[in-house]
Design a protein around this motif. Sequence first.
Motif, short mmCIF file in Angstrom:
data_model
loop_
_atom_site.label_atom_id
_atom_site.label_comp_id
_atom_site.label_asym_id
_atom_site.label_seq_id
_atom_site.Cartn_x
_atom_site.Cartn_y
_atom_site.Cartn_z
N LEU A 172 19.87 2.91 -13.22
CA LEU A 172 19.50 1.56 -12.78
C LEU A 172 17.98 1.53 -12.71
CD1 LEU A 172 20.72 -1.13 -11.88
CD2 LEU A 172 20.73 -0.27 -9.55
N ARG A 173 17.35 0.85 -13.65
CA ARG A 173 15.89 0.88 -13.75
C ARG A 173 15.21 0.15 -12.60
NH1 ARG A 173 13.57 -1.33 -18.60
NH2 ARG A 173 11.77 -0.15 -17.94
N ARG A 174 14.11 0.73 -12.14
CA ARG A 174 13.25 0.14 -11.12
C ARG A 174 14.02 -0.27 -9.86
NH1 ARG A 174 10.02 -3.41 -15.40
NH2 ARG A 174 8.57 -1.83 -16.09
N ALA A 175 15.01 0.51 -9.50
CA ALA A 175 15.80 0.19 -8.31
C ALA A 175 15.39 1.09 -7.15
CB ALA A 175 17.29 0.36 -8.60
N ALA A 176 15.13 0.48 -6.03
CA ALA A 176 14.79 1.23 -4.81
C ALA A 176 16.04 1.94 -4.30
CB ALA A 176 14.26 0.27 -3.76
N ASP B 162 6.48 -2.00 -6.08
CA ASP B 162 6.43 -1.33 -4.77
C ASP B 162 6.63 -2.34 -3.66
OD1 ASP B 162 6.01 1.17 -5.88
OD2 ASP B 162 3.82 1.04 -5.69
N PHE B 163 6.01 -3.50 -3.78
CA PHE B 163 6.18 -4.53 -2.76
C PHE B 163 7.61 -5.06 -2.74
CE2 PHE B 163 6.35 -8.99 -1.52
CZ PHE B 163 5.98 -8.86 -0.19
N LEU B 164 8.15 -5.35 -3.90
CA LEU B 164 9.51 -5.89 -3.97
C LEU B 164 10.55 -4.89 -3.44
CD1 LEU B 164 9.40 -7.70 -7.41
CD2 LEU B 164 9.37 -8.73 -5.13
N SER C 18 18.32 4.03 7.35
CA SER C 18 16.96 4.19 6.82
C SER C 18 16.42 2.90 6.21
CB SER C 18 16.93 5.30 5.77
OG SER C 18 17.75 4.97 4.68
N GLY C 19 17.29 2.04 5.70
CA GLY C 19 16.83 0.80 5.10
C GLY C 19 15.77 1.07 4.04
N PRO C 20 14.79 0.21 3.92
CA PRO C 20 13.74 0.42 2.91
C PRO C 20 12.59 1.27 3.44
CG PRO C 20 13.51 -1.74 3.88
CD PRO C 20 14.73 -1.12 4.50
N ARG C 21 12.89 2.26 4.29
CA ARG C 21 11.85 3.08 4.93
C ARG C 21 11.00 3.84 3.92
NH1 ARG C 21 14.51 6.47 8.96
NH2 ARG C 21 14.53 4.53 10.12
N SER C 22 11.61 4.53 2.96
CA SER C 22 10.81 5.31 2.02
C SER C 22 9.97 4.40 1.13
CB SER C 22 11.70 6.22 1.17
OG SER C 22 12.56 5.45 0.34
N GLU C 23 10.51 3.24 0.76
CA GLU C 23 9.75 2.30 -0.05
C GLU C 23 8.57 1.73 0.74
OE1 GLU C 23 13.04 2.23 0.35
OE2 GLU C 23 13.82 2.68 -1.64
N THR C 24 8.79 1.45 2.02
CA THR C 24 7.72 0.93 2.87
C THR C 24 6.63 1.98 3.04
OG1 THR C 24 9.30 -0.48 4.05
CG2 THR C 24 7.19 -0.06 5.13
N GLN C 25 7.04 3.23 3.20
CA GLN C 25 6.06 4.32 3.32
C GLN C 25 5.21 4.43 2.06
OE1 GLN C 25 5.50 5.96 6.15
NE2 GLN C 25 3.76 6.91 5.17
#
Length: 128
Positions: A29-33, A88-90, A64-71
């Motif tokens: 799945l490309r570009r998926a958080a 990264d923002f999305l 964890s939600g979007p924790r790693s992405e937010t970091q």
Amino acid sequence: MAYLNTLISQHFPAEELPAAVRAALGKPLRRAAALTQLTLLGSLASLPENRRHLPTALLWQSTSGPRSETQTLLEEVCIGSGEPMPFDFLAIQPAIATAQIQPFLPGLQSASYFPLDTVGKAQWSLLL
């Protein structure tokens, strides 16, 4: 009329997510958080393929939600160049997961994410 189809609980270490998604879809799945990948895996596990076209509402929780992405985003802003990449923002927006999994669940009409503060203890009052 509404039915609770399936209640599932899954746990995937971050490094195993891409392989689990690839196994479920037959492709990455490309570009998926991570949150999007978890949402997709949970959705596919809870809905049989022959029911994915039916009207569906999806409610999910994560500790964890979007924790790693937010970091990642914060590190880019505070330490890096100061301008994060759009993806990264999305990735920090849980609602984006809905748009990314829609092609795999054509009947998906509503989806909501609710943070979970305690492992193994769903917050049903938030979901209801």
